[in-house]
Motif scaffolding. Structure first.
Motif, PDB file in Angstrom:
ATOM      1  N   ASP A   1      30.413  40.764  45.918  1.00 55.13           N
ATOM      2  CA  ASP A   1      31.259  40.425  44.777  1.00 55.13           C
ATOM      3  C   ASP A   1      32.723  40.359  45.188  1.00 55.13           C
ATOM      4  N   GLU A   2      33.446  39.449  44.567  1.00 57.91           N
ATOM      5  CA  GLU A   2      34.878  39.321  44.821  1.00 57.91           C
ATOM      6  C   GLU A   2      35.653  40.314  43.959  1.00 57.91           C
TER       7      GLU A   2
ATOM      8  N   THR B   1      38.484  41.244  41.264  1.00 55.21           N
ATOM      9  CA  THR B   1      38.970  40.521  40.086  1.00 55.21           C
ATOM     10  C   THR B   1      40.228  41.150  39.495  1.00 55.21           C
ATOM     11  N   SER B   2      40.741  42.202  40.128  1.00 53.06           N
ATOM     12  CA  SER B   2      41.893  42.894  39.562  1.00 53.06           C
ATOM     13  C   SER B   2      43.187  42.128  39.807  1.00 53.06           C
ATOM     14  N   SER B   3      44.102  42.251  38.855  1.00 53.10           N
ATOM     15  CA  SER B   3      45.435  41.652  39.008  1.00 53.10           C
ATOM     16  C   SER B   3      46.434  42.662  39.569  1.00 53.10           C
TER      17      SER B   3
ATOM     18  N   LYS C   1      36.786  44.644  35.180  1.00 51.13           N
ATOM     19  CA  LYS C   1      37.587  43.513  35.652  1.00 51.13           C
ATOM     20  C   LYS C   1      38.832  43.960  36.431  1.00 51.13           C
ATOM     21  N   GLU C   2      39.583  44.901  35.858  1.00 53.45           N
ATOM     22  CA  GLU C   2      40.877  45.265  36.426  1.00 53.45           C
ATOM     23  C   GLU C   2      40.830  46.506  37.305  1.00 53.45           C
TER      24      GLU C   2
ATOM     25  N   ASN D   1      37.177  46.006  43.831  1.00 51.96           N
ATOM     26  CA  ASN D   1      38.594  46.038  43.446  1.00 51.96           C
ATOM     27  C   ASN D   1      39.361  47.082  44.244  1.00 51.96           C
TER      28      ASN D   1
END
Length: 513
Positions: free
Chosen positions: A203-204, A206-208, A349-350, A52
């Motif tokens: 890993d990709e 995933t944060s917005s 995630k974020e 991220n």
């Protein structure tokens, strides 16, 4: 001679055009200007920096590249160890002047010192203006008698003598000096910015939350448009369970990478405070949050072993446990306490969470429940947070573990009632832990107390689909308080025996590079 000036502008943080004195100086009288960013392998490892934050960096570089191109320049992106890359390109490009923003992190201090030495041998002039912080930190230390302030109150007193920070630098010219023709012959330059996969990340992101100066200025403007909200901002108030939208600015990632200038942000807040008579004051106001950042930078940069317990003159020595299962359960959202696990899921995630949410999970890991070393939690935050900042992260973990700055170890965040105070229905938990989404509000914070029938109706059996609590909070918290008191008492006896001052009174040596 002026026409022969060939400037190398080395971006690291400070990924912006506004308030960038290094950029202005590099343009002044230059025949050619080469803005570069070096992707340093030291940072590009998944166990040190998660996807991220790297994605946020790549987005910030893309935005910076477009901004420079719009002014007739460009951003040259290379990969390698700076001490190997820089001498090669400044020889190829005939560089006469090197500019970069001053950095005070330990790795940066060592790296930049070596670069300066190499530049001196190559007869290259080096200029490193201050623009990542509000003040010149060396000046603050000097004004404070050669040692960092030992509390926020002392820091505010120091700033009262120093005055307001410098105004942001003027904007750069609409037309910038272009790189020279040698650039086309340079090997190792990225034609387009690499992807996470190109950099070795499996890993990709995933944060917005997306990076770049454009996003930073837009987010700041949107938040500052509500002047009353700015004037009434008061930490620690706020809703840590709010996530769409969050209850705070979410500008910390942009400050970390320098997509947003702290001095510009400070000036905007100060202007609103002039217009609003009844505004909150530092250290709890929005402007106060920038001062907290400055405080940790000042203390962190001038304190030996600031990122460790041992050998750190301001850190209390605590007999932390080492329980890998406890730590991994905390890190992987399986403590059995939904409020704690949901926050850690948001982090994963974020790459961001509200400051009060950070307080809750840091307290739970250390002095509140699990009694694990703050350095381990610090490492997790540093890897996963987009706004992972060496000075602030270390300072906050010492604070929240009651190892330094804050010493009321008996004030513990409840992993149940604290979150419930803000979000009775548990919407935050339902969003980040969907396995619990069908539990009624009465049991969402303590699902293990639900009957077998209620668990079946919620399609979640505790101990099977979601873990039971890893510890009993009341028992664990009581034990932690006893052990913290014993550690504090032992520290007092040791200092008394050795005739040493308390940690908060100890003067730390200056270690700025």
């Amino acid at each position: 001679m002026t026409k022969q000036k060939r400037s190398l502008l080395w971006f690291r943080k400070g990924l912006r055009l506004h308030d960038n004195p290094a950029l202005l100086s590099s343009c002044d009288g230059a025949k050619y200007l080469y803005p570069i960013f070096v992707l340093d392998p030291w940072f590009l490892t998944a166990d040190r920096v998660g996807p991220n934050r790297i994605q946020f960096l790549l987005e910030s570089l893309e935005d910076l590249k477009h901004s420079l191109q719009a002014r007739g320049s460009d951003l040259v992106v290379l990969k390698g160890k700076p001490l190997e890359v820089l001498p090669t390109i400044w020889k190829t490009w005939g560089i006469t002047h090197l500019y970069f923003e001053k950095d005070t992190e330990p790795y940066a201090n060592e790296r930049d010192g070596q670069v300066r030495q190499a530049a001196a041998k190559a007869n290259i002039e080096v200029e490193t203006p201050v623009s990542h912080t509000l003040y010149d930190l060396e000046m603050l230390i000097e004004k404070n008698g050669g040692a960092p302030p030992d509390s926020m109150k002392a820091f505010e007193s120091l700033l009262g003598k120093v005055g307001l920070p410098a105004a942001p630098a003027e904007d750069p010219p609409e037309k910038l000096t272009a790189p020279g023709p040698e650039l086309k012959k340079t090997t190792g330059v990225y034609d387009s910015l690499p992807s996470l996969k190109d950099l070795g990340y499996k890993d990709e992101a995933t944060s917005s939350i997306h990076g770049g100066e454009t996003n930073a200025l837009s987010r700041m403007s949107e938040w500052m448009a509500d002047k009353q909200r700015v004037a009434e901002f008061e930490k620690p108030k706020g809703n840590p369970a709010a996530f769409d939208p969050p209850a705070t600015t979410v500008l910390s990632p942009f400050l970390k990478f320098g997509c947003l200038s702290a001095r510009l942000f400070h000036a905007k807040i100060a202007q609103i405070e002039k217009e609003k008579n009844n505004h909150t004051k530092p250290p709890v106001s929005l402007r106060g949050q920038l001062l907290w950042r400055e405080f940790f930078y000042t203390v962190g940069g001038a304190t030996k072993n600031f990122d460790k317990m041992e050998g750190n003159p301001i850190c209390r020595q605590i007999d932390w446990d080492q329980n890998d299962e406890f730590f991994k359960a905390w890190e992987e959202s399986r403590t059995g306490y939904p409020w704690i696990d949901a926050i850690m899921m948001q982090l994963n995630k974020e790459g961001w969470m509200h400051h009060l949410a950070r307080h809750a999970v840091a307290c739970f890991l250390t002095r509140g429940d699990l009694y694990q070393h703050w350095e381990k939690g610090r490492d997790t935050f540093d890897r996963l947070l987009i706004d992972g900042d060496w000075h602030v992260n270390n300072g906050n973990w010492m604070w929240l573990s009651a190892s330094a700055f804050f010493h009321q170890f008996f004030r513990v965040y409840s992993p149940v009632s604290f979150g419930k105070k803000y979000d009775k229905n548990g919407d935050f938990i339902r969003h980040f832990l969907p396995v619990l989404k069908d539990f009624p509000a009465a049991h969402i914070y303590e699902p293990w107390k639900a009957s077998e029938k209620a668990q079946k109706e919620a399609n979640c059996i505790i101990g099977k689909d979601y873990p039971k609590p890893i510890v009993d909070h009341n028992e664990a918290s009581s034990s932690c308080k006893d052990r913290m008191k014993a550690a504090y008492d032992a520290g007092k006896e040791t200092r008394k025996r050795e005739g040493a001052p308390s940690p908060q009174a100890r003067k730390a040596p200056k270690i700025y590079g």
